[in-house]
Motif scaffolding. Structure first.
Motif, PDB file in Angstrom:
ATOM      1  N   THR A  42       0.979  -1.249   0.100  1.00  0.00           N
ATOM      2  CA  THR A  42       0.175   0.003  -0.251  1.00  0.00           C
ATOM      3  C   THR A  42       0.925   1.300   0.085  1.00  0.00           C
ATOM      4  O   THR A  42       2.076   1.127   0.212  1.00  0.00           O
ATOM      5  CB  THR A  42      -0.791   0.022   1.137  1.00  0.00           C
ATOM      6  OG1 THR A  42      -0.017   0.266   2.395  1.00  0.00           O
ATOM      7  CG2 THR A  42      -1.766  -1.350   1.363  1.00  0.00           C
ATOM      8  N   ARG A  43       0.354   2.392  -0.045  1.00  0.00           N
ATOM      9  CA  ARG A  43       0.897   3.656  -0.057  1.00  0.00           C
ATOM     10  C   ARG A  43       1.460   3.863   1.312  1.00  0.00           C
ATOM     11  O   ARG A  43       2.649   4.430   1.578  1.00  0.00           O
ATOM     12  CB  ARG A  43       0.046   4.794  -0.489  1.00  0.00           C
ATOM     13  CG  ARG A  43      -0.347   4.596  -1.995  1.00  0.00           C
ATOM     14  CD  ARG A  43      -1.318   5.776  -2.126  1.00  0.00           C
ATOM     15  NE  ARG A  43      -2.845   5.472  -1.678  1.00  0.00           N
ATOM     16  CZ  ARG A  43      -3.651   6.342  -1.405  1.00  0.00           C
ATOM     17  NH1 ARG A  43      -3.322   7.511  -1.358  1.00  0.00           N
ATOM     18  NH2 ARG A  43      -4.525   5.672  -0.576  1.00  0.00           N
ATOM     19  N   ALA A  44       0.680   3.321   2.335  1.00  0.00           N
ATOM     20  CA  ALA A  44       1.082   3.562   3.504  1.00  0.00           C
ATOM     21  C   ALA A  44       2.461   2.891   3.958  1.00  0.00           C
ATOM     22  O   ALA A  44       3.364   3.094   4.574  1.00  0.00           O
ATOM     23  CB  ALA A  44       0.254   3.161   4.637  1.00  0.00           C
ATOM     24  N   VAL A  78      -0.275  -4.651  -5.612  1.00  0.00           N
ATOM     25  CA  VAL A  78      -0.137  -3.091  -5.057  1.00  0.00           C
ATOM     26  C   VAL A  78      -1.430  -2.661  -4.870  1.00  0.00           C
ATOM     27  O   VAL A  78      -2.470  -3.135  -5.648  1.00  0.00           O
ATOM     28  CB  VAL A  78       0.590  -2.333  -6.134  1.00  0.00           C
ATOM     29  CG1 VAL A  78       2.042  -2.676  -6.056  1.00  0.00           C
ATOM     30  CG2 VAL A  78       0.071  -2.179  -7.292  1.00  0.00           C
ATOM     31  N   GLU A  79      -1.601  -1.690  -3.878  1.00  0.00           N
ATOM     32  CA  GLU A  79      -2.937  -1.133  -3.784  1.00  0.00           C
ATOM     33  C   GLU A  79      -3.786  -0.752  -4.956  1.00  0.00           C
ATOM     34  O   GLU A  79      -3.128   0.222  -5.835  1.00  0.00           O
ATOM     35  CB  GLU A  79      -2.778   0.306  -2.856  1.00  0.00           C
ATOM     36  CG  GLU A  79      -3.782   0.957  -2.313  1.00  0.00           C
ATOM     37  CD  GLU A  79      -3.607   2.057  -1.352  1.00  0.00           C
ATOM     38  OE1 GLU A  79      -4.604   2.663  -0.954  1.00  0.00           O
ATOM     39  OE2 GLU A  79      -2.545   2.220  -1.053  1.00  0.00           O
ATOM     40  N   ASP A  83      -1.762   1.606  -8.571  1.00  0.00           N
ATOM     41  CA  ASP A  83      -0.727   0.851  -9.290  1.00  0.00           C
ATOM     42  C   ASP A  83       0.398   1.575 -10.047  1.00  0.00           C
ATOM     43  O   ASP A  83       1.359   1.253  -9.770  1.00  0.00           O
ATOM     44  CB  ASP A  83      -1.625   0.134 -10.468  1.00  0.00           C
ATOM     45  CG  ASP A  83      -2.949  -0.597  -9.870  1.00  0.00           C
ATOM     46  OD1 ASP A  83      -3.663   0.017  -9.354  1.00  0.00           O
ATOM     47  OD2 ASP A  83      -3.059  -1.816 -10.079  1.00  0.00           O
ATOM     48  N   ASP A  84       0.122   2.439 -10.723  1.00  0.00           N
ATOM     49  CA  ASP A  84       0.959   3.177 -11.432  1.00  0.00           C
ATOM     50  C   ASP A  84       2.185   3.734 -10.821  1.00  0.00           C
ATOM     51  O   ASP A  84       3.195   3.877 -10.942  1.00  0.00           O
ATOM     52  CB  ASP A  84       0.445   4.241 -12.471  1.00  0.00           C
ATOM     53  CG  ASP A  84      -0.379   3.780 -13.720  1.00  0.00           C
ATOM     54  OD1 ASP A  84      -0.298   2.584 -13.968  1.00  0.00           O
ATOM     55  OD2 ASP A  84      -1.168   4.649 -14.196  1.00  0.00           O
ATOM     56  N   LEU A  89       7.543   3.495  -8.398  1.00  0.00           N
ATOM     57  CA  LEU A  89       8.370   3.429  -7.278  1.00  0.00           C
ATOM     58  C   LEU A  89       9.287   2.156  -7.143  1.00  0.00           C
ATOM     59  O   LEU A  89      10.376   2.054  -7.149  1.00  0.00           O
ATOM     60  CB  LEU A  89       7.694   3.523  -6.060  1.00  0.00           C
ATOM     61  CG  LEU A  89       8.374   3.173  -4.593  1.00  0.00           C
ATOM     62  CD1 LEU A  89       9.288   4.279  -4.495  1.00  0.00           C
ATOM     63  CD2 LEU A  89       7.292   3.114  -3.418  1.00  0.00           C
ATOM     64  N   ILE A  90       8.828   0.920  -7.062  1.00  0.00           N
ATOM     65  CA  ILE A  90       9.347  -0.238  -7.034  1.00  0.00           C
ATOM     66  C   ILE A  90      10.232  -0.386  -8.311  1.00  0.00           C
ATOM     67  O   ILE A  90      11.367  -1.280  -8.195  1.00  0.00           O
ATOM     68  CB  ILE A  90       8.471  -1.730  -6.705  1.00  0.00           C
ATOM     69  CG1 ILE A  90       7.467  -1.872  -7.598  1.00  0.00           C
ATOM     70  CG2 ILE A  90       8.144  -1.404  -5.196  1.00  0.00           C
ATOM     71  CD1 ILE A  90       6.573  -3.181  -7.164  1.00  0.00           C
ATOM     72  N   PHE A  91       9.866  -0.031  -9.486  1.00  0.00           N
ATOM     73  CA  PHE A  91      10.625  -0.302 -10.619  1.00  0.00           C
ATOM     74  C   PHE A  91      12.002   0.394 -10.660  1.00  0.00           C
ATOM     75  O   PHE A  91      12.967  -0.030 -10.688  1.00  0.00           O
ATOM     76  CB  PHE A  91       9.699  -0.059 -11.978  1.00  0.00           C
ATOM     77  CG  PHE A  91      10.435  -0.475 -13.177  1.00  0.00           C
ATOM     78  CD1 PHE A  91      11.056  -1.451 -13.420  1.00  0.00           C
ATOM     79  CD2 PHE A  91      10.725   0.669 -13.887  1.00  0.00           C
ATOM     80  CE1 PHE A  91      11.957  -1.778 -14.570  1.00  0.00           C
ATOM     81  CE2 PHE A  91      11.312   0.328 -15.354  1.00  0.00           C
ATOM     82  CZ  PHE A  91      11.922  -0.857 -15.684  1.00  0.00           C
ATOM     83  N   GLU A  92      11.653   1.754 -10.158  1.00  0.00           N
ATOM     84  CA  GLU A  92      12.799   2.678 -10.048  1.00  0.00           C
ATOM     85  C   GLU A  92      13.872   2.171  -9.052  1.00  0.00           C
ATOM     86  O   GLU A  92      15.131   2.307  -9.135  1.00  0.00           O
ATOM     87  CB  GLU A  92      12.367   4.121  -9.796  1.00  0.00           C
ATOM     88  CG  GLU A  92      11.781   4.919 -11.215  1.00  0.00           C
ATOM     89  CD  GLU A  92      11.679   6.084 -10.966  1.00  0.00           C
ATOM     90  OE1 GLU A  92      12.237   6.910 -10.272  1.00  0.00           O
ATOM     91  OE2 GLU A  92      10.703   6.931 -11.498  1.00  0.00           O
TER      92      GLU A  92
END
Length: 118
Positions: A42-44, A78-79, A83-84, A89-92
């Protein structure tokens, strides 16, 4: 999937309960052969991980390993609706050679981005 197996995935998503390589190994072991999402980033969760990285709780290399594992396991999603943002974030973070180094500046930029979405 039993409770203990789910907990291995939760531990990886939250980066808790051991060193990154143990967390990844346990999560991969319970994910073998599964294609359904069981646990969600999640974003949190992302904000917490970023804050902990900025506090020096783990290295940039460990952060990249974490992101690569989260990105690569079909059992971790992902939440919904974000998604985007979360996938970017995880890709970068997982591929700093394609984007920018995983450092304090990157962590602050992403934490600000995630907090704006909360």
């Amino acid at each position: 999937m039993n409770r203990e197996e789910v907990q291995a995935l939760v531990n990886l998503v939250h980066f808790e309960g051991g060193d990154i390589f143990s967390l990844i190994e346990q999560a991969r072991a319970v994910s073998t052969g599964l294609i359904d999402e069981v646990v969600y980033l999640t974003r949190a969760d992302a904000a917490d991980i970023l804050a902990r990285f900025l506090a020096g709780e783990f290295s940039a290399d460990d952060f990249s390993e974490w992101a690569e594992a989260v990105h690569g396991l079909d059992t971790i999603g992902v939440e919904e609706g974000y998604d985007d943002l979360l996938i970017q974030l995880i890709f970068e973070i997982s591929t700093p050679e394609l984007f920018c180094p995983v450092d304090e500046e990157t962590g602050k930029r992403w934490l600000s981005e995630i907090k704006r979405s909360l």
